[in-house]
Each structure stands twice: as C-alpha cells, then as structure tokens.
Design a protein around this motif. Structure first.
Motif, mmCIF file in Angstrom:
data_model
loop_
_atom_site.group_PDB
_atom_site.id
_atom_site.type_symbol
_atom_site.label_atom_id
_atom_site.label_comp_id
_atom_site.label_asym_id
_atom_site.label_seq_id
_atom_site.Cartn_x
_atom_site.Cartn_y
_atom_site.Cartn_z
ATOM 1 N N ALA A 44 1.021 -1.068 0.011
ATOM 2 C CA ALA A 44 0.007 -0.020 -0.180
ATOM 3 C C ALA A 44 0.921 1.269 -0.108
ATOM 4 O O ALA A 44 2.101 0.935 0.001
ATOM 5 N N ALA A 45 0.098 2.297 0.064
ATOM 6 C CA ALA A 45 1.117 3.669 -0.008
ATOM 7 C C ALA A 45 0.201 4.670 0.613
ATOM 8 O O ALA A 45 -0.964 4.691 1.125
ATOM 9 N N ILE A 46 1.075 5.548 1.333
ATOM 10 C CA ILE A 46 0.438 6.740 1.870
ATOM 11 C C ILE A 46 0.473 7.892 0.844
ATOM 12 O O ILE A 46 1.485 8.246 0.017
ATOM 13 N N CYS A 47 -0.474 8.500 0.577
ATOM 14 C CA CYS A 47 -0.940 9.305 -0.573
ATOM 15 C C CYS A 47 -1.027 11.023 -0.165
ATOM 16 O O CYS A 47 -1.386 11.127 1.148
ATOM 17 N N GLY A 48 -0.428 11.872 -0.714
ATOM 18 C CA GLY A 48 -0.427 13.251 -0.221
ATOM 19 C C GLY A 48 -2.221 13.550 0.298
ATOM 20 O O GLY A 48 -1.902 14.399 1.442
ATOM 21 N N SER A 49 -2.985 12.970 -0.335
ATOM 22 C CA SER A 49 -4.304 13.369 0.045
ATOM 23 C C SER A 49 -4.730 12.783 1.221
ATOM 24 O O SER A 49 -5.499 13.214 1.808
ATOM 25 N N ASP A 50 -4.102 11.640 1.676
ATOM 26 C CA ASP A 50 -4.406 10.982 2.935
ATOM 27 C C ASP A 50 -3.993 11.875 4.080
ATOM 28 O O ASP A 50 -4.762 11.978 4.949
ATOM 29 N N LEU A 51 -3.253 13.007 3.773
ATOM 30 C CA LEU A 51 -2.561 13.954 4.595
ATOM 31 C C LEU A 51 -4.085 14.849 4.953
ATOM 32 O O LEU A 51 -4.030 15.558 6.006
ATOM 33 N N HIS A 52 -4.793 15.173 4.043
ATOM 34 C CA HIS A 52 -6.035 16.055 4.250
ATOM 35 C C HIS A 52 -6.954 15.187 5.324
ATOM 36 O O HIS A 52 -7.430 15.802 6.290
ATOM 37 N N LEU A 53 -6.939 13.912 5.092
ATOM 38 C CA LEU A 53 -7.707 13.292 6.412
ATOM 39 C C LEU A 53 -7.022 12.995 7.602
ATOM 40 O O LEU A 53 -7.740 13.458 8.687
ATOM 41 N N TYR A 54 -5.797 12.828 7.536
ATOM 42 C CA TYR A 54 -4.909 12.959 8.921
ATOM 43 C C TYR A 54 -4.912 14.084 9.437
ATOM 44 O O TYR A 54 -4.826 14.314 10.743
#
Lengths: 191, 382
Positions: free
Chosen positions: B35-45
């Motif tokens: 899997a990967a962490i995406c830059g847009s996951d940071l919006h959630l984070y």
C-alpha cells in the motif's frame, strides 16, 4: 515577445528534447490521449455485465445525501454513526443538502466530537489513546527531525512555532472554562 | 487482521479489526501486499475532510492478492495478483458509461459531488482502505486489473493513483507541442505530472516547491527546471520574468488543499477547517498562466468552499479543467510507457514502512522528514 504577435521561442527545439528526454512527444496527439474526461459513451468498456447493480443489504438506516434519489446500490460500512457525533452526522445528512455550508460544518463539528469522545472512551479500555505513539512524533528522533529542517528554506517552518499554540489554545480555553464553571457550581452549592 | 486506524487529527495507530466480509455479491476480499500513503491521505490525517470517523482505515493506493470472491464475480479468481484503482465504481451508471469512473453515481450515498474512494472518509462513501492486511473491493468485475507478469509490485501500487493522476493532470492541461508548463508541487503527483508533460510534447517544464530535496528529484527524475518559491519575494513575478512576461501556457496544481499559505490562510484552512483547504497553489496557478491558458487541477480539495480568485480566471479567459482521475482509463497507455522505459514509477519511492510503524510513516510524510517523497506500506501479511 509578449507585446508582439509571435510566441516566445523555447530554449530547446523539439528534436533536442526528443533526444534528451525518454519518450518525449510519445503522446503528442491530444486525440490519442486515453483519459480526457469528456463524455465518450461506451458502457461495455469497464467489464460490467449488469445495467443496474444488485443492491447491497442495508444493515442499519444508512445515512445518505438528500441529493440522492435513493440509497446507492453499493456503499461502505466502515464506521456506522454512534453517540452524539452520530446524531450530529445524521442531522447533517437528513436536513441539509451538499450545497449548504451547514451540512459540511456540522460534519466537521461531528468529527471533533467523535475524536474527543473516542479519546475519553479509550481511557475506559485496556488500550487508551497515547499521544506519543499515535502522532508518530518519535520519528522526529529516528528520522532526522532536526536535520530535515536545519538550513532548509522551508515555507512551513514559519508556521510551526505557532502550531502548538493554535492546536492547544482551544483545549486550554475549554479546560479553563470548565474549571471556572465547576468552581461556580461548587460555590453556589456551599452557599 | 491488523489495520491502520484513525484516532483523530494527527493521530493514527494499528489495531486488530474484523477481517472484511463480502457484503455484495460482486465484492472481492483482497489480501494487501503493498500500500502507499498518498498526499491526499494527509487531508484526512489533518482532519480537513468532513466526516472522517474515528475507527476508519485509510489507504486508497494498494495492490494485493484475491483472497475471496463474492458469488457473482466472474472476472477474478482467488489467488489473482491485482492492482485496484482508487476509485470505487459500478461501470454502468450514466457517468461510468461515459468513462467518468471517478464520478460514479452508484457507490457513494454520502455525496453526489464525489464518487467512491477507498479509505477516504464517509464523504467518499465510507469504504475502509488498504492500509491493512485485507480490504473489501466492491465491483470486483470492473475495478481491479491483473498485475502484468513483467510488472513490479512497487510500480503497480503507484499506478493505482499517483502516476495515473499525474499523467491525468498533464492531460487536463491540453498540452500542445512547445507549451511552457508550470507544475505547482513536487510531491509524487507533481513529479509524475512534470514527467508526463514531456510525453505530451511540452517545450519547457518548470516545477515549483519549497523543499529543495523534492526539487532536486524533479530535476533528476522529471528533467524539470526548478524554483524554490521560498527564495523569491514573489514567485509569480519571477515566473512572469522567465516567460518573457507572458506566463505559462499551462499550469498544473499538484498541491491541493494542503498548501501552506499565509498566516490567515493557515489558520482558517489548515487549523480551523473553515475553508476547503488553503487555495494558495490554485491561486498561483491562476496567476502564473497566460491569458487564454489552461489551468489543470487534480490536487485534492475538500467539499467546503475555498477563497479562489475566480475573477482573475474569468478576466484572463482561462480554461479550468479538473477532476479526480478515472484511473482505469489510463492503465493501458501507462503500461506501454512503462514497458517502453519512458516511466519508472518506483524511482520516487524513498521509504518502505511496516504497517506496524504507520504512525511514524504518517508523521515522516506529513512533516517532510528524512527526504521523504513517497512512502510505501508493507502489511504484515505481505
């Protein structure tokens, strides 16, 4: 030159770019690019063999946007609404369309209630929330926290000293307010 | 199973969760191998995306092995090695029938303005994501594709969003031969957008960021001309100067809602969540493009309003093009480019993080520590 009709020339010719950059111009023809998001009617491309999908069973009254005619045939079931945050979320979905700021602001408020409530609830479990491990802040030590920032002209460094204040201020203010209110209640009872 | 779980803004942890079950006859259960962490996951984070619930598992970039299929699945079988586009889509609604898979109308009851996305809050349908050992994949007959024999898993996982989205961003720019293209953001998607701009015939590709190590990668990986905006009093004036005061033909916003912005924007957007993100990058894209030019936006923004300079866009006669990427439409062409050696997606991977250390992974990626450009997550079951 901008003030005359001709377009300024780029430093390198197409031939030079083709020689220097692997694949340069491989997709030069815009008509040959695969995913222009323009409508191209082709219902068979995806591999779907239904016209309208079978419906997923609804295990609880699943919240949905009032801009939808009905519950979509497939949906996620990750975290059903619960408690006070769930009530706020249900209100946001039941009452306001996506066009209303109230819809989104209520959902954001519910998120904060959810986070605070879940943290409190976690203290009643065998695995309470741990701000050290859960924020990943230990990686500041193991992954060059200081070196990553030192000597770097990073734009985010300007805000970082303010962040703890911005993040902590609402908690400190809420705590102070709760303390003042509790003190008043105690005084009145004594009186 | 072990899965990443959101605990509130800036807090995640790994915990034991129920293994996902088949909930619809066309579901598959996939054992995640990468899997990967995406830059847009940071919006959630960072707590910016409305209806991000505590207990949710993030992760819309993942590949894996089919572990179970629902009774109506025809195109996949147990044991298949699959890559899964980040869009959940039905394949036959009005929008899917026209190739707009990211706008599918049959998978997200929570909103009509956005389709379904794995692990991307209930605003995107409430699906758990792939930063876990197993994940439920709806519409298994239309979403996933078999990973070609010759393709590495690290490359495949980057095709599920980042590379496809970067290519899509360049494509939204309608680049013609010799165009000057400015890409805002040298994260994974910006790097791929810059690289893709050359494939479409750009004459000059410029990348703007504030992190020197990412700009160095843009120069090396994407052959781009690079500028650190923090070194300029006004980056827009600089861009105008170096384009003979014309501006770029095409600008690409590969930053999205997480742009740092000035203090006011930082507080109202990043901290108080009163804007759908800080629109600095988008406004710069509008400012830096020439009159009559095209602004491409595939950086992610939330559904809340943002203070965007629409008047300038109107007065300059701009074409604004934007969407979430319909990933699966991109794959056949991108497979060719990888096979031809024009693209090597995994060249931007900097970190491989075990699932158990995902809290550190999020912090490293979010705080831009340790030269991090793209972190991959390796689940225990991989």
């Amino acid at each position: 030159m901008t003030y005359t009709p001709e377009k300024p020339k780029t430093a390198e010719s197409s031939e030079a770019l083709r020689a220097r950059i692997p694949g340069w111009g491989a997709d030069l023809d815009p008509a040959d690019r695969p995913s222009v998001p323009r409508e191209r009617f082709d219902p068979t491309f995806s591999g779907a063999w239904w016209e309208f999908p079978e419906r997923q069973p609804e295990k609880w009254p699943r919240e949905r946007s009032i801009e939808h005619k009905f519950l979509t045939p497939v949906f996620g079931t990750a975290c059903p609404p619960k408690g006070v945050s769930g009530a706020i979320r249900k209100l946001a979905y039941r009452r306001y369309s996506e066009g209303r700021a109230a819809h989104w602001l209520l959902l954001i408020a519910a998120d904060r209630v959810d986070a605070a409530g879940s943290t409190l609830r976690s203290f009643l479990t065998t695995r309470p929330d741990n701000p050290i491990t859960e924020t990943g802040v230990l990686s500041e030590i193991s992954h060059h926290g200081l070196a990553s920032r030192r000597g770097e002209n990073r734009a985010d460094l300007r805000h970082q000293p303010l962040d703890p204040i911005i993040v902590a201020a609402p908690w400190v203010l809420t705590g102070a307010l709760a303390y003042v209110l509790a003190k008043r209640v105690v005084r009145r009872r004594r009186a | 199973m072990r899965a990443m779980v959101y605990r509130g803004p800036y807090r995640v942890r790994v915990e034991e969760k129920d293994r996902p079950a088949v909930e619809h006859p066309n579901d598959a259960i996939v054992r995640v191998t990468r899997a990967a962490i995406c830059g847009s996951d940071l919006h959630l984070y960072h707590g910016m995306m409305p209806d991000t619930r505590v207990g949710m598992t993030f992760g819309h970039e993942f590949v894996g092995v089919v572990d179970e299929v629902g009774p109506s699945v025809q195109n996949l079988k147990v044991g298949d090695r699959v890559m899964v586009p980040f869009n959940v889509f039905c394949g036959t609604c009005y929008f899917c029938a026209r190739g707009l898979y990211s706008n599918c109308h049959n998978v997200n009851p929570n909103a009509t303005a956005v389709g379904g996305i794995y692990g991307y809050s209930h605003t995107s349908g409430g699906y758990d994501g792939g930063q876990s050992e197993f994940v439920r994949v709806p519409f298994a007959d239309v979403g996933p594709s078999l990973i070609p024999e010759w393709m590495d898993e690290d490359d495949a996982v980057l095709l599920t969003d980042a590379l496809a989205t970067g290519y899509f961003g360049a494509q939204l720019g309608d680049i013609v031969e010799g165009d000057v293209v400015v890409v805002f953001g040298a994260g994974p998607v910006g790097l791929y957008a810059a690289k893709s701009a050359w494939l479409m015939g750009a004459g000059r590709v410029i990348v703007i960021d504030h992190l020197d190590y990412r700009l160095a990668k843009a120069a090396e990986f994407a052959h781009a001309e690079t500028y650190n905006f923090a070194e300029y009093d006004d980056i827009i004036v600089h861009l105008k100067k170096i384009t003979e005061y014309l501006g770029a033909d095409v600008t690409i916003d590969a930053v999205g809602a997480e742009a740092d912005g000035n203090f006011l924007q930082h507080v109202t957007a990043a901290k108080l969540k009163l804007q759908g993100g800080s629109p600095v990058a988008l406004n710069w894209a509008i400012d830096a493009v020439r009159k009559g030019g095209t602004v491409s936006v595939m950086g992610a923004y939330g559904p809340l309003f943002s203070a965007v300079k629409f008047g300038d866009a109107m007065n300059k006669g701009l074409t604004l093009r934007m969407n979430q990427c319909p990933v699966k439409r991109q794959w056949p062409r991108l497979f060719e480019h990888i096979k031809n050696g024009y693209l090597k997606p995994s060249d931007i991977v900097t970190h491989r993080i075990p699932l158990e250390h995902i809290a550190e992974g999020y912090h490293i990626f979010s705080a831009k520590l340790d030269g991090c450009i793209k972190p991959l997550i390796v689940p225990n079951a991989a």
